[in-house]
Design a protein around this motif. Structure first.
Motif, PDB file in Angstrom:
ATOM      1  N   ARG A 269       4.539   7.120 -22.360  1.00 46.31           N
ATOM      2  CA  ARG A 269       4.982   7.705 -21.091  1.00 46.31           C
ATOM      3  C   ARG A 269       5.182   6.651 -20.002  1.00 46.31           C
ATOM      4  O   ARG A 269       5.982   6.833 -19.105  1.00 46.31           O
TER       5      ARG A 269
ATOM      6  N   HIS B 211       9.290  11.371 -19.399  1.00 45.55           N
ATOM      7  CA  HIS B 211       8.681  12.605 -19.898  1.00 45.55           C
ATOM      8  C   HIS B 211       9.210  12.896 -21.293  1.00 45.55           C
ATOM      9  O   HIS B 211      10.309  12.484 -21.658  1.00 45.55           O
ATOM     10  N   ASP B 212       8.415  13.574 -22.081  1.00 44.05           N
ATOM     11  CA  ASP B 212       8.755  13.964 -23.456  1.00 44.05           C
ATOM     12  C   ASP B 212       9.033  12.777 -24.373  1.00 44.05           C
ATOM     13  O   ASP B 212       9.788  12.897 -25.336  1.00 44.05           O
TER      14      ASP B 212
ATOM     15  N   LYS C  77      15.404  11.223 -19.394  1.00 47.42           N
ATOM     16  CA  LYS C  77      13.949  11.287 -19.580  1.00 47.42           C
ATOM     17  C   LYS C  77      13.185  10.464 -18.533  1.00 47.42           C
ATOM     18  O   LYS C  77      11.975  10.581 -18.415  1.00 47.42           O
TER      19      LYS C  77
ATOM     20  N   GLU D 259       6.986   9.039 -25.994  1.00 43.95           N
ATOM     21  CA  GLU D 259       5.816   8.159 -26.049  1.00 43.95           C
ATOM     22  C   GLU D 259       6.316   6.744 -26.192  1.00 43.95           C
ATOM     23  O   GLU D 259       7.213   6.495 -26.991  1.00 43.95           O
TER      24      GLU D 259
END
Length: 153
Positions: free
Chosen positions: A120, A115-116, A66, A118
């Motif tokens: 970010r 990304h994807d 991520k 929280e």
């Protein structure tokens, strides 16, 4: 009162109290970690930022796939970064209450964008940047943007 405390600390019970207090401040070893310091651990499956959530100081795990970018900068060059909470860029910083103050130690502020997940944008402190980067370089995705600078007086 001070003399009584000194005498108490020399007794068996006093020494036990001291040992318990010292153990409370010890870091728990993460058996799966390649690298760990007071602020972060690197595992094969994720980057663990310790003392992330306020006020509970619980850790937060960021899966490697991520992470989109990782930037590092010496704390002596990185101004206006809070000891905890959100900065002016909207980046959440893990707890390091001494971050805004000058230190003799050469610590680094690390910023990651994910990304994807929280939040970010996240920031945290690393003590040994060379060891940290060595440990995570093969775990970061190929597309991850890596940048930074080293310590200078």
């Amino acid at each position: 009162m001070a003399n009584e405390m000194r005498v108490f600390l020399m007794t068996k019970q006093g020494k036990e109290v001291q040992e318990k207090q010292e153990k409370k401040h010890e870091l728990l070893n993460d058996p799966r970690a390649f690298y760990q310091d007071h602020f972060v651990s690197i595992r094969p499956d994720c980057l663990v930022v310790k003392k992330y959530f306020i006020p509970s100081l619980l850790p937060y795990e960021f899966p490697w796939h991520k992470i989109e970018s990782l930037t590092y900068m010496p704390q002596n060059q990185d101004k206006k970064v809070p000891g905890k909470g959100m900065d002016s860029e909207g980046r959440w910083w893990a707890t390091d209450l001494l971050r805004p103050h000058e230190r003799e130690l050469h610590l680094y502020n690390v910023r990651i964008d994910v990304h994807d997940l929280e939040p970010r944008m996240t920031g945290f402190t690393v003590i040994y940047i060379d060891q940290f980067l060595k440990a995570c370089r093969h775990l970061l995705p190929y597309s991850c943007k890596l940048s930074g600078c080293v310590w200078s007086e």
